[in-house]
Design a protein around this motif. Structure first.
Motif, PDB file in Angstrom:
ATOM      1  N   ALA A   1      60.691 -56.251 -87.350  1.00  0.00           N
ATOM      2  CA  ALA A   1      59.522 -55.325 -86.424  1.00  0.00           C
ATOM      3  C   ALA A   1      59.797 -53.850 -87.102  1.00  0.00           C
ATOM      4  CB  ALA A   1      59.676 -55.236 -84.906  1.00  0.00           C
ATOM      5  N   ASN A   2      58.782 -53.163 -87.357  1.00  0.00           N
ATOM      6  CA  ASN A   2      58.772 -51.693 -87.862  1.00  0.00           C
ATOM      7  C   ASN A   2      57.984 -51.065 -86.961  1.00  0.00           C
ATOM      8  OD1 ASN A   2      60.212 -51.819 -90.614  1.00  0.00           O
ATOM      9  ND2 ASN A   2      58.598 -53.388 -90.718  1.00  0.00           N
ATOM     10  N   PHE A   3      58.415 -49.774 -86.469  1.00  0.00           N
ATOM     11  CA  PHE A   3      57.651 -49.120 -85.523  1.00  0.00           C
ATOM     12  C   PHE A   3      57.280 -47.518 -86.150  1.00  0.00           C
ATOM     13  CE2 PHE A   3      60.365 -51.894 -83.341  1.00  0.00           C
ATOM     14  CZ  PHE A   3      59.258 -52.350 -82.294  1.00  0.00           C
TER      15      PHE A   3
ATOM     16  N   LYS B   1      64.095 -46.180 -83.127  1.00  0.00           N
ATOM     17  CA  LYS B   1      64.242 -47.729 -82.529  1.00  0.00           C
ATOM     18  C   LYS B   1      65.490 -48.138 -83.146  1.00  0.00           C
ATOM     19  CE  LYS B   1      62.360 -51.763 -80.813  1.00  0.00           C
ATOM     20  NZ  LYS B   1      62.628 -51.501 -79.240  1.00  0.00           N
TER      21      LYS B   1
ATOM     22  N   ASN C   1      67.252 -52.126 -89.224  1.00  0.00           N
ATOM     23  CA  ASN C   1      66.690 -53.054 -88.226  1.00  0.00           C
ATOM     24  C   ASN C   1      67.378 -54.511 -88.508  1.00  0.00           C
ATOM     25  OD1 ASN C   1      65.526 -50.846 -86.827  1.00  0.00           O
ATOM     26  ND2 ASN C   1      63.242 -51.679 -87.062  1.00  0.00           N
TER      27      ASN C   1
ATOM     28  N   THR D   1      51.573 -49.022 -82.486  1.00  0.00           N
ATOM     29  CA  THR D   1      52.937 -48.550 -82.888  1.00  0.00           C
ATOM     30  C   THR D   1      53.711 -49.535 -83.693  1.00  0.00           C
ATOM     31  OG1 THR D   1      54.014 -48.909 -80.862  1.00  0.00           O
ATOM     32  CG2 THR D   1      52.764 -46.833 -81.227  1.00  0.00           C
ATOM     33  N   GLU D   2      53.322 -50.779 -83.614  1.00  0.00           N
ATOM     34  CA  GLU D   2      54.394 -51.974 -84.087  1.00  0.00           C
ATOM     35  C   GLU D   2      53.628 -52.719 -85.232  1.00  0.00           C
ATOM     36  OE1 GLU D   2      57.043 -55.862 -82.712  1.00  0.00           O
ATOM     37  OE2 GLU D   2      55.907 -54.382 -81.280  1.00  0.00           O
ATOM     38  N   LYS D   3      54.433 -52.956 -86.214  1.00  0.00           N
ATOM     39  CA  LYS D   3      54.029 -53.955 -87.228  1.00  0.00           C
ATOM     40  C   LYS D   3      55.127 -54.664 -87.685  1.00  0.00           C
ATOM     41  CE  LYS D   3      50.720 -50.821 -89.843  1.00  0.00           C
ATOM     42  NZ  LYS D   3      50.276 -50.460 -91.043  1.00  0.00           N
TER      43      LYS D   3
ATOM     44  N   TYR E   1      65.917 -58.216 -80.333  1.00  0.00           N
ATOM     45  CA  TYR E   1      64.419 -58.035 -81.034  1.00  0.00           C
ATOM     46  C   TYR E   1      64.205 -58.583 -82.319  1.00  0.00           C
ATOM     47  CZ  TYR E   1      59.941 -55.888 -80.156  1.00  0.00           C
ATOM     48  OH  TYR E   1      58.590 -55.738 -80.133  1.00  0.00           O
TER      49      TYR E   1
ATOM     50  N   LYS F   1      50.784 -55.652 -84.734  1.00  0.00           N
ATOM     51  CA  LYS F   1      51.206 -56.170 -83.215  1.00  0.00           C
ATOM     52  C   LYS F   1      50.528 -55.353 -82.147  1.00  0.00           C
ATOM     53  CE  LYS F   1      53.254 -60.119 -84.768  1.00  0.00           C
ATOM     54  NZ  LYS F   1      52.695 -61.314 -84.069  1.00  0.00           N
TER      55      LYS F   1
END
Length: 411
Positions: free
Chosen positions: A204-206, A218, A256, A113-115, A200, A110
């Motif tokens: 999502a992984n950061f 996060k 998460n 820093t984000e997948k 959220y 995405k």
């Protein structure tokens, strides 16, 4: 033997079978008759089988009135295996449990820093007897009986929950929510649905743009859960703190995605806590923490999805020894005693003594590769025998390569 005799025999043979005819049954009958009679009579037999299927199948469906579960799985307890298929194309089932769906996770970038891990589902279709792609849904939970599924649309967290009719493929009702939802799970009787709420996307992984900086922190965005009465659509919401250092000293930080599920008696909900101090917590429907129930639920392992056996006497446990060996254990819910059983990961109970599990092939043991080269098998407490149910997963360790994940339901 004349045509009337042949028709009568065929009807008797079909009626003697308690469950309705499964995939491939008609072909089997045709093959047997072909060896006995001429091609002309085979045509008559085929027609007779079709008539018999209607004569036997319709009363079963009518007896349930509004029950529109797939006709090939109603009242069935036979094993349906396809060890040459991975992902499966045709029904996989054992005992009271069927593979109702599966999904393939794909990692989508995405930003720097984000997948996000996104799921694409395939649902079992009763008309074709195959698994059919359902790209509309980001999350699917199938109710016992395989009549209804709860679904979320593509963007997570979602602002409404759909109740999908698995016979027609149509959403029969939408249930809007004030707190957005990212996970779903039905109660054992299918009458209630717990929906985990997030602010959220829980998938999502950061990671830092500069890998030398270290992984950015996060915290989970989980806020609590809804409990829905499926028939009426009425719900209550319970707020649950994200976690952290508690007054009693326990650290309850969570992943998460850390979804809630019902306890075995459907009175409470619970969720895993990936810490050494505590591995799960239980809550009433208002979100208030309660003590662990004094039954097999106290032995639940958050990442072992099989849970309690149908009779409540055993709980599916963790690996027996090193991770990704070829055995796990089940726990006696009364005594806590452990019994080793084949299977790397226990996924679902087929009956009181048997489970569907992932397991590797012979010669595939050893760290680093075995978990990525497994297949679905049927294993039984006290037996060394395994029954292959699916083909092997591909060998890639990359989640984005498309390793499929099973979704089971009572049939």
């Amino acid at each position: 033997m004349n045509v009337d005799d042949l028709l009568r025999d065929t009807l008797r043979e079909q009626a003697a079978e308690q469950p309705p005819a499964g995939p491939g049954f008609a072909d089997w009958v045709l093959a047997v008759r072909r060896r006995r009679r001429t091609r002309r009579l085979v045509t008559v037999v085929a027609a007779a089988v079709a008539v018999a299927a209607v004569a036997v199948g319709v009363p079963l469906l009518d007896s349930g009135k509004s029950d529109v579960r797939p006709s090939g799985v109603v009242g069935r307890d036979r094993t349906s295996a396809h060890p040459d298929q991975s992902p499966p194309r045709e029904l996989i089932a054992a005992g009271s449990t069927a593979l109702a769906a599966y999904y393939i996770p794909t990692t989508v970038k995405k930003s720097a820093t984000e997948k996000v891990t996104e799921r694409t589902y395939w649902l079992f279709d009763r008309k074709s007897g195959t698994y059919v792609k359902a790209p509309k849904w980001s999350f699917v939970a199938v109710a016992p009986g395989m009549k209804t599924a709860a679904v979320l649309e593509r963007t997570l967290p979602a602002s409404r929950i759909g109740l999908l009719d698995l016979a027609t493929g149509e959403v029969k009702r939408w249930m809007p929510v004030g707190h957005k939802v990212g996970g779903l799970s039905f109660s054992a009787d299918g009458r209630k649905l717990v929906a985990t709420t997030y602010t959220y996307n829980p998938d999502a992984n950061f990671q830092p743009a500069d890998p030398n900086v270290g992984e950015p922190e996060k915290p989970s965005s989980r806020t609590g859960f809804y409990v829905f009465d499926v028939a009426s659509g009425k719900s209550t919401w319970g707020g649950v703190a994200v976690g952290g250092q508690r007054a009693d000293g326990l650290n309850t930080l969570i992943n998460n995605r850390q979804d809630f599920a019902f306890t075995s008696d459907d009175r409470y909900v619970w969720a895993g806590v990936p810490s050494e101090e505590v591995n799960k917590l239980f809550y009433d429907f208002t979100g208030a923490e309660v003590p662990a129930p004094q039954n097999g639920d106290k032995y639940l392992v958050s990442y072992i999805v099989a849970g309690l056996s149908p009779d409540g006497k055993h709980v599916a446990g963790d690996f027996a020894g090193e991770a990704w060996t070829t055995s796990s254990y089940v726990i006696d819910s009364a005594t806590g005693e452990k019994t080793e059983i084949h299977g790397q990961e226990l996924l679902a109970w087929a009956d009181d003594k048997s489970l569907i599990a992932w397991d590797i092939g012979k010669g595939d043991s050893g760290a680093g590769k075995s978990e990525f080269h497994a297949r679905l098998v049927l294993v039984t407490i006290g037996s060394d025998k395994e029954v292959p149910l699916s083909g092997f997963l591909g060998g890639s360790t990359d989640v984005s390569a498309g390793r499929w994940k099973p979704v089971f339901a009572q049939r």
